[in-house]
Design a protein around this motif. Sequence first.
Motif, short mmCIF file in Angstrom:
data_model
loop_
_atom_site.label_atom_id
_atom_site.label_comp_id
_atom_site.label_asym_id
_atom_site.label_seq_id
_atom_site.Cartn_x
_atom_site.Cartn_y
_atom_site.Cartn_z
N HIS B 7 -21.50 -2.43 31.85
CA HIS B 7 -21.36 -1.55 32.98
C HIS B 7 -22.46 -1.77 34.00
CE1 HIS B 7 -18.04 0.38 31.18
NE2 HIS B 7 -18.69 0.88 30.18
N ASN B 22 -24.70 -0.14 27.61
CA ASN B 22 -23.27 0.01 27.35
C ASN B 22 -22.50 -1.29 27.53
OD1 ASN B 22 -23.23 2.92 26.92
ND2 ASN B 22 -23.87 3.02 29.06
N CYS B 23 -21.39 -1.35 26.86
CA CYS B 23 -20.55 -2.54 26.92
C CYS B 23 -19.09 -2.10 26.75
CB CYS B 23 -20.95 -3.49 25.79
SG CYS B 23 -20.07 -5.05 25.76
N ALA B 24 -18.21 -2.63 27.61
CA ALA B 24 -16.79 -2.37 27.49
C ALA B 24 -16.10 -3.65 27.06
CB ALA B 24 -16.21 -1.89 28.81
N LYS B 71 -12.54 1.55 23.63
CA LYS B 71 -13.05 0.17 23.63
C LYS B 71 -14.43 0.10 24.25
CE LYS B 71 -8.47 -2.00 23.88
NZ LYS B 71 -7.70 -0.84 24.40
N HIS B 72 -15.34 0.83 23.65
CA HIS B 72 -16.69 0.93 24.20
C HIS B 72 -17.71 0.73 23.09
CE1 HIS B 72 -20.29 3.03 25.74
NE2 HIS B 72 -19.91 2.53 26.90
N SER B 74 -22.06 0.56 22.45
CA SER B 74 -23.36 0.84 23.05
C SER B 74 -24.49 0.47 22.09
CB SER B 74 -23.47 2.31 23.45
OG SER B 74 -23.51 3.14 22.31
#
Lengths: 110, 111
Positions: B7, B22-24, B71-72, B74
């Motif tokens: 993000h 964070n990462c998607a 779908k996240h 962290s």
Amino acid sequence: SQTIHQWPATLVQPVGSPLSLECTVEGTSNPNLYWYRQAAGRGLQLLFYSVGIGQISSEVPQNLSASRPQDRQFILSSKKLLLSDSGFYLCAWSSGQPQHFGDGTRLSIL
Amino acid sequence: GESVGLHLPTLSVQEGDNSIINCAYSNSASDYFIWYKQESGKGPQFIIDIRSNMDKRQGQRVTVLLNKTVKHLSLQIAATQPGDSAVYFCAEKAGADGLTFGKGTHLIIQP
């Protein structure tokens, strides 16, 4: 414990010259081996991977090739370098997960 | 296509505070996730990983949280220290496929 070595750490080459980057792993047998390229400010792009001696899979079409002459040796080569080959090249190994990376080679093409 | 992304490209935190990166991800078939730390001029260093049958995994000062519903992914770093300054990458893997890496988040520690 396992260790991975890459050399050289930095390399400056003229356009059209050949390339050979070497990666060796110690402390493990029959590892999966990988070559990645990392452009500035970008993620890692997988170039090649190998599950055994002489077995090479290419992920993207390019000016580079890879070879695995021994179980724990992985070589990245080119016959004639292009300007677009500049980047940070990383070797990695794994036995399952995770992958473990070397400290990379910074390649600059002039 | 399927991709993994972050993000925020840069995150600045005060020394001693907690950091959350964070990462998607978009591949619903991904079943393995991993965080790497990359210091300038070095290769990525493994921090922590998690499989899709888990929601949370803790290490030393780090915690990874996985929310498969949205779908996240962290990475939480407790009591951030100057040595935590680096670029952090998430990566995901689906079955026998290789790792797919995000572009990275640069964590900056302010004194």
